[in-house]
Each structure stands twice: as C-alpha cells, then as structure tokens.
Design a protein around this motif. Sequence first.
Motif, PDB file in Angstrom:
ATOM      1  N   ARG A   1      28.843 -27.287  20.195  1.00  0.00           N
ATOM      2  CA  ARG A   1      29.561 -28.181  19.225  1.00  0.00           C
ATOM      3  C   ARG A   1      29.158 -29.594  19.629  1.00  0.00           C
ATOM      4  O   ARG A   1      28.492 -29.680  20.583  1.00  0.00           O
ATOM      5  CB  ARG A   1      30.894 -28.220  19.341  1.00  0.00           C
ATOM      6  CG  ARG A   1      31.532 -28.401  20.597  1.00  0.00           C
ATOM      7  CD  ARG A   1      32.976 -27.868  20.844  1.00  0.00           C
ATOM      8  NE  ARG A   1      33.186 -26.649  20.919  1.00  0.00           N
ATOM      9  CZ  ARG A   1      34.256 -25.768  21.075  1.00  0.00           C
ATOM     10  NH1 ARG A   1      35.314 -26.514  21.234  1.00  0.00           N
ATOM     11  NH2 ARG A   1      34.491 -24.555  21.034  1.00  0.00           N
ATOM     12  N   GLU A   2      29.337 -30.494  18.906  1.00  0.00           N
ATOM     13  CA  GLU A   2      29.489 -31.808  19.067  1.00  0.00           C
ATOM     14  C   GLU A   2      30.495 -32.276  20.131  1.00  0.00           C
ATOM     15  O   GLU A   2      31.577 -31.915  20.131  1.00  0.00           O
ATOM     16  CB  GLU A   2      29.705 -32.851  18.018  1.00  0.00           C
ATOM     17  CG  GLU A   2      28.627 -32.610  16.803  1.00  0.00           C
ATOM     18  CD  GLU A   2      28.947 -33.880  15.734  1.00  0.00           C
ATOM     19  OE1 GLU A   2      27.955 -34.325  15.340  1.00  0.00           O
ATOM     20  OE2 GLU A   2      30.139 -33.839  15.363  1.00  0.00           O
TER      21      GLU A   2
ATOM     22  N   ARG B   1      18.420 -30.081  22.896  1.00  0.00           N
ATOM     23  CA  ARG B   1      19.815 -29.858  22.261  1.00  0.00           C
ATOM     24  C   ARG B   1      19.978 -28.667  21.428  1.00  0.00           C
ATOM     25  O   ARG B   1      19.158 -28.314  20.824  1.00  0.00           O
ATOM     26  CB  ARG B   1      20.107 -31.120  21.414  1.00  0.00           C
ATOM     27  CG  ARG B   1      21.540 -31.332  21.183  1.00  0.00           C
ATOM     28  CD  ARG B   1      22.422 -31.532  22.160  1.00  0.00           C
ATOM     29  NE  ARG B   1      23.857 -31.626  21.625  1.00  0.00           N
ATOM     30  CZ  ARG B   1      24.789 -30.506  21.452  1.00  0.00           C
ATOM     31  NH1 ARG B   1      24.525 -29.327  21.683  1.00  0.00           N
ATOM     32  NH2 ARG B   1      26.131 -30.899  21.045  1.00  0.00           N
TER      33      ARG B   1
ATOM     34  N   PRO C   1      34.679 -30.619  17.083  1.00  0.00           N
ATOM     35  CA  PRO C   1      33.967 -31.455  18.023  1.00  0.00           C
ATOM     36  C   PRO C   1      34.831 -31.566  19.112  1.00  0.00           C
ATOM     37  O   PRO C   1      35.811 -31.091  19.132  1.00  0.00           O
ATOM     38  CB  PRO C   1      33.887 -32.735  17.605  1.00  0.00           C
ATOM     39  CG  PRO C   1      34.695 -32.790  16.381  1.00  0.00           C
ATOM     40  CD  PRO C   1      34.928 -31.368  15.689  1.00  0.00           C
TER      41      PRO C   1
ATOM     42  N   GLU D   1      27.649 -38.994  21.747  1.00  0.00           N
ATOM     43  CA  GLU D   1      27.581 -37.432  21.755  1.00  0.00           C
ATOM     44  C   GLU D   1      26.567 -37.237  22.878  1.00  0.00           C
ATOM     45  O   GLU D   1      25.593 -37.907  23.304  1.00  0.00           O
ATOM     46  CB  GLU D   1      26.952 -37.007  20.575  1.00  0.00           C
ATOM     47  CG  GLU D   1      27.202 -35.366  20.034  1.00  0.00           C
ATOM     48  CD  GLU D   1      26.665 -34.331  21.123  1.00  0.00           C
ATOM     49  OE1 GLU D   1      27.031 -33.624  21.417  1.00  0.00           O
ATOM     50  OE2 GLU D   1      25.193 -34.725  21.158  1.00  0.00           O
TER      51      GLU D   1
ATOM     52  N   ILE E   1      23.955 -26.882  16.739  1.00  0.00           N
ATOM     53  CA  ILE E   1      25.513 -27.206  16.546  1.00  0.00           C
ATOM     54  C   ILE E   1      25.937 -26.179  15.373  1.00  0.00           C
ATOM     55  O   ILE E   1      25.692 -26.021  14.354  1.00  0.00           O
ATOM     56  CB  ILE E   1      25.973 -28.531  15.774  1.00  0.00           C
ATOM     57  CG1 ILE E   1      25.171 -29.650  16.683  1.00  0.00           C
ATOM     58  CG2 ILE E   1      27.351 -28.699  15.817  1.00  0.00           C
ATOM     59  CD1 ILE E   1      25.958 -29.657  18.226  1.00  0.00           C
TER      60      ILE E   1
END
Length: 314
Positions: free
Chosen positions: A209-210, A266, A274, A247, A269
């Motif tokens: 998730r962010e 990364r 978030p 982020e 997502i």
Amino acid sequence: MLEPAIAAALAADDQHIAVAGAGGWIGLATLDLLEQALGDRIADRVSCYGSATRTLTLRSGRELQQAPLGALKMLDARRIWLLHFAFQTKDRAEAMSEQAYRAVNDAISATVLEAATTLPVEAMFVASSGAATKANDPLASPAMRLYGQMKLDDEDRFADWARVHGRRTVIGRIFNITGPYINKHQAYAIANFIMDALADRPIAVRAPREVYRAYVAIRELMSLIFALMAGRSTPVARFDSGGEAMELGGVAQVVARTLDGGSVERAPITDPVPDRYIGDDTVYAALRRSHGIKAVTLDRQIIETADYMRGLAA
C-alpha cells in the motif's frame, strides 16, 4: 548540534537537566547534543536515569553513569528541567500481556510523577508518540492501540501536573525522526533503506500500500523542545513532530540518490488503504520558525544518520 542560540542559552544557564530513559535512542542522542552544548560541564549539569544502573558511552567516548529511575526523587539540585523519555514501547506491548505492559508503564509514570512533584522541577518534556493518534483506530494493531492509549494517559497525567503545580510541561508527539543513535534498523524504514544503500543493495520497499512518513532530525526536534521548555506563556505546550510527508518509494529514492546507492524496487500497490503516520507540520513548522530553528533537509538527515550507522558497522 543544537541550534547555536539554543545551545548557547543552555550553556549560559544553570538549571540541572535530568534525563529519564537516558539509555534509549532519544535519550542517548539528547545526551550527545547536551555534551556538545555544555562540554565538560555535562558531568555536573546532567544526570541520567533508566531501568538499571549502567554506563552510557557517547560517540565522543565520554562515559556517563545512569542510575535506576527510582533514584530520580533523590536528585539534589536547585532548579531542574526534566526530560521524560522512559517508557516501554510498542514492541514490548507485542511481547507482553496487556496487564503486564500496563503495570510496568504505570509504575514508570508514577515514579516520574512523584519525582516531578517533590523536586524543584521548573519545566518538563514528555515524549509522547504518534501512536497516541492510533489509540481508537480500529485498523491499528492491538499493541499499537494499547501503546497509544498509554501515551495519551501520560500526556494527560503530566499536563495536569503542570496546571496543578504551576509548572511547565511540553508534550511532543514524536512520529518519525532521524539521526545518531537510531536503533531497530530492521524495523524503521529509513534505517533499513540506508542499510541497503550502504551495502550497495537495491532498496526494497515491500509495502503493498502507499505508506506516508515525514521525518525530522533529532537535533532539530530537541532544539525546539528546549526552546519551548524555556517559555512561560502557558503551563502546557503541545505539538507533533512535523516534516514533509512523502511516500516511502520517494523516501527510498532520496536515500539512494544521497548515498550513491543502487536502484529502488517498489512493490506493486495492491491495497487501496494508505498508511499515514505523520504529524501536523503546519503547527510544527510555525513553532520552529518562531524560535529561529532551521529545518534540516531530508538529504542532510540521511547523511547524518548514515554516518552514525557507518560508525557502528566499523
């Protein structure tokens, strides 16, 4: 080091500074900053307290003796500023029963409160946590909610102490900080990223998730704390640690660029909810500016934290 004007004010004054919870990350970093401000006078101007008698060694090689927390009430000084960092944190809440966790933190708070009430404590800093905002968050873990609730209880307890006794309490909810003496390198995202960069590994951001965090340097934070402790406008001053919200993917990119590290990986997502763990930077920045405290940029924070971590590795 502390903001020069604030360090000079501390050096010119004569209050005794008692540090409860001196052996933790924030405690040791604060002692390091006080050593830079006070020099050899730290031996007379500062006393250390914690869970047990032990020797604390600063980066300079200076050794300071920590006394058990119960000895705080016997401190003999005419004027005292008390820094309250003593607390069992969330990782202990995960490892202990709720009853045991409550009991140990209640005992710590009672010991500090008794000393603050009986000693000539003019001003006190209470290190709260951003976890206080999670006390009633159904999405937070049980350990986070418990830790947050007990931090809220500490905030109220010492705010009442200031109002009843005509003293001064500064309460800071600390979210994300950087700098020397950082610990739990695997648990704190920025420390983990720095470890990867120093080892020339790709920086992995695995959260699905962010995740938003905002960082301030410990030297910037403590400069503000000492400035607020010297104030007399209200019995209780409260603030969150601030910083620019980013982020974690962006934080990792700054770490890689600043330390000439490798790539950033990364994870996708996949979770739409978030994770935001950031304080009120509007209030924090206004307080910082009103006391002439310069913001430490994120890249500078990374350099200072990495220098400390390199020293540990060496």
